[in-house]
Design an enzyme around this catalytic site. Structure first.
Site, mmCIF file in Angstrom:
data_model
loop_
_atom_site.group_PDB
_atom_site.id
_atom_site.type_symbol
_atom_site.label_atom_id
_atom_site.label_comp_id
_atom_site.label_asym_id
_atom_site.label_seq_id
_atom_site.Cartn_x
_atom_site.Cartn_y
_atom_site.Cartn_z
ATOM 1 N N THR A 126 -7.831 -2.767 77.726
ATOM 2 C CA THR A 126 -9.150 -2.243 78.094
ATOM 3 C C THR A 126 -9.249 -1.965 79.589
ATOM 4 O OG1 THR A 126 -11.461 -2.956 78.344
ATOM 5 C CG2 THR A 126 -9.854 -4.694 78.176
ATOM 6 N N TYR A 150 -13.680 -11.748 78.767
ATOM 7 C CA TYR A 150 -13.071 -10.738 77.876
ATOM 8 C C TYR A 150 -11.937 -10.009 78.597
ATOM 9 C CZ TYR A 150 -12.476 -6.289 75.433
ATOM 10 O OH TYR A 150 -11.929 -5.190 74.809
HETATM 11 N N1 NAD Z 1 -14.523 -0.423 71.143
HETATM 12 C C1 NAD Z 1 -14.233 -0.195 72.415
HETATM 13 O O1 NAD Z 1 -14.940 0.548 73.102
HETATM 14 C C2 NAD Z 1 -13.011 -0.832 73.051
HETATM 15 C C3 NAD Z 1 -12.776 -0.606 74.432
HETATM 16 C C4 NAD Z 1 -11.654 -1.189 74.996
HETATM 17 C C5 NAD Z 1 -10.766 -1.940 74.228
HETATM 18 N N2 NAD Z 1 -11.023 -2.147 72.915
HETATM 19 C C6 NAD Z 1 -10.068 -2.959 72.123
HETATM 20 O O2 NAD Z 1 -9.721 -2.230 70.959
HETATM 21 C C7 NAD Z 1 -9.479 -3.120 69.876
HETATM 22 C C8 NAD Z 1 -10.281 -2.681 68.681
HETATM 23 O O3 NAD Z 1 -11.660 -2.625 69.034
HETATM 24 P P1 NAD Z 1 -12.781 -2.217 67.976
HETATM 25 O O4 NAD Z 1 -13.914 -1.633 68.720
HETATM 26 O O5 NAD Z 1 -12.173 -1.455 66.867
HETATM 27 O O6 NAD Z 1 -13.205 -3.691 67.482
HETATM 28 P P2 NAD Z 1 -13.767 -4.148 66.072
HETATM 29 O O7 NAD Z 1 -14.481 -5.430 66.315
HETATM 30 O O8 NAD Z 1 -14.500 -3.033 65.408
HETATM 31 O O9 NAD Z 1 -12.429 -4.442 65.236
HETATM 32 C C9 NAD Z 1 -11.675 -5.620 65.374
HETATM 33 C C10 NAD Z 1 -11.178 -5.998 63.985
HETATM 34 O O10 NAD Z 1 -10.296 -7.124 64.101
HETATM 35 C C11 NAD Z 1 -10.521 -7.972 62.986
HETATM 36 N N3 NAD Z 1 -10.026 -9.307 63.306
HETATM 37 C C12 NAD Z 1 -10.518 -10.165 64.232
HETATM 38 N N4 NAD Z 1 -9.799 -11.297 64.223
HETATM 39 C C13 NAD Z 1 -8.827 -11.146 63.279
HETATM 40 C C14 NAD Z 1 -7.765 -11.973 62.819
HETATM 41 N N5 NAD Z 1 -7.561 -13.203 63.315
HETATM 42 N N6 NAD Z 1 -6.945 -11.487 61.856
HETATM 43 C C15 NAD Z 1 -7.144 -10.244 61.333
HETATM 44 N N7 NAD Z 1 -8.133 -9.420 61.728
HETATM 45 C C16 NAD Z 1 -8.971 -9.876 62.694
HETATM 46 C C17 NAD Z 1 -12.027 -7.896 62.762
HETATM 47 O O11 NAD Z 1 -12.415 -8.310 61.455
HETATM 48 C C18 NAD Z 1 -12.289 -6.415 63.025
HETATM 49 O O12 NAD Z 1 -12.195 -5.660 61.832
HETATM 50 C C19 NAD Z 1 -9.824 -4.517 70.392
HETATM 51 O O13 NAD Z 1 -8.617 -5.162 70.747
HETATM 52 C C20 NAD Z 1 -10.662 -4.253 71.618
HETATM 53 O O14 NAD Z 1 -10.553 -5.279 72.567
HETATM 54 C C21 NAD Z 1 -12.128 -1.615 72.300
#
Ligand code: NAD
Length: 355
Positions: A126, A150
């Site tokens: 991120t 985070y």
């Molecule tokens: N959404 C954003 O704007 C953004 C920005 C920067 C980085 N990110 C990174 O991108 C990645 C995805 O983000 P997102 O927005 O899709 O998040 P999200 O919360 O929609 O998806 C995360 C998924 O991981 C699953 N999960 C959590 N713990 C788990 C485990 N122990 N085993 C299996 N599954 C598990 C959750 O059930 C969920 O479906 C993350 O690593 C996040 O840090 C997201």
């Protein structure tokens, strides 16, 4: 196929967090590109309904030995690790949970990936690893100064991944996402219902699900006084993952890349465009600055463009907003169907979005 490292076989990718926002869009991108997709999710924050049809879905904690056992003997060409906890505000009050989910979980998953013989991994990081960097586009060599648990848990995970790859011979692409927004153009996926970022908020307001939109401070040192962000369309970001996996499968080196378009929009610009596209004007209120908000977060994406076979297809704020608003209509219609009623006249879109 002479230059095909897969020897003509359908390649397989393993995605953790496939039931989440970016995981579900990336699964669609891999399926569209002809890959076999194994998707793992424990559904702790994700939703089973977000997992696209065609994904071989395993409901499992990606830290568990059970996952290793279920996948033993399978040939997996690469993994993408999305699973995480993602709320900056929550990480401040629950730091241990965030280090467990974002740092320790990656360690467990890497050990499983090693046992399973997976040679390459793409990791979701991120722009929060950078913190406040002034008003220039941020390159990968900028100092890392994360301002939240985070961001720090993700930066620590990056270091572990890099050390692990040096020791094990696994290769990685670490992707530092800037602001991810929008939804699949065919309405197959979209942001999570509980997301709280600006594009989600204005899309809810534009579809009558929210009474007003608040600007958190307009006295910053930016052209219109509001904070500036680099919004990347989630479908473009999904394609970056396909390109990153191809880079690794073709023997490419480990690398860390910013994922953004290289230009930003202010809060006020986003709100004005949403108002122009919406058939439901919504009130906008001016509030105080929020503690911890960074002022200007825009990616220098030159290295991304240089390294991967990827070019943006959706670099268009109106297009991002339209897809996000369309997704709200999908959610409204789904909720109405679940309640056994047609979408209510006040909430449902009556006219096409303005173009
Ligand atoms: N959404 C954003 O704007 C953004 C920005 C920067 C980085 N990110 C990174 O991108 C990645 C995805 O983000 P997102 O927005 O899709 O998040 P999200 O919360 O929609 O998806 C995360 C998924 O991981 C699953 N999960 C959590 N713990 C788990 C485990 N122990 N085993 C299996 N599954 C598990 C959750 O059930 C969920 O479906 C993350 O690593 C996040 O840090 C997201």
């Amino acid at each position: 196929m002479a230059n095909d490292p897969m020897g003509g076989k359908t390649p397989t990718v393993l995605l953790t967090g496939v039931a989440g926002y970016i995981g579900s869009h990336t699964a669609l991108a891999f399926l569209d590109a002809g890959w076999h997709v194994i998707g793992v999710d424990d559904l702790s924050t994700g939703s089973r309904s977000a997992v696209p049809e065609g994904v071989e879905f395993i409901e499992e904690d990606c830290r568990s030995a059970a996952l290793r056992n279920r996948l033993a003997g399978r040939k997996i060409d690469a993994a993408v690790h999305f699973a995480a906890l993602i709320r900056v505000d929550q990480s401040v009050s629950q730091p241990v949970e965030y280090y467990e989910a974002n740092f320790c979980m990656l360690g467990h998953f890497l050990k499983s990936a090693q046992v399973l013989g997976i040679p390459a991994i793409v990791f979701s990081s991120t722009a929060a690893v950078y913190g406040d960097q002034g008003d220039a586009a941020i390159s990968e060599t900028a100092p890392t100064l994360p301002s939240s648990p985070y961001g720090r848990s993700k930066l620590a995970a990056e270091w572990m991944l890099s050390d692990f790859c040096k020791a094990s011979g696994m290769r990685h692409v670490t992707l530092r996402y800037f602001n991810v927004a929008g939804g699949d153009g065919e309405g197959r996926a979209g942001p999570r219902a509980d997301a709280t970022h600006l594009i989600k908020v204005v899309s809810e307001a534009a579809t009558g699900q929210r009474d007003l939109v608040r600007i958190n401070g307009d006295d910053y040192d930016t052209p219109d006084g509001t904070c500036v962000r680099d919004y990347i369309h989630v479908s473009d970001l999904a394609d970056v993952h396909v390109a990153a996996v191809k880079h690794l499968v073709n023997g490419g080196k480990s690398v860390t890349l910013n994922c953004g378009y290289g230009h930003g929009f202010s809060v006020r610009e986003v709100i004005e465009r949403a108002l122009a596209l919406s058939d439901r004007p919504f009130p906008v209120e001016l509030g105080e600055r929020r503690p911890g908000d960074t002022v200007f977060v825009v990616a220098d994406n030159a290295k991304l463009l240089r390294t991967l076979d990827w070019r943006p297809q959706h670099d268009d704020l109106d297009g991002i907003l339209r897809s996000a608003i369309e997704w709200e209509h999908v959610l409204i219609a789904r909720r109405a169907a679940e309640q056994g009623a047609a979408p209510s006249g006040t909430k449902a879109r009556k006219q096409p979005l303005r173009t």
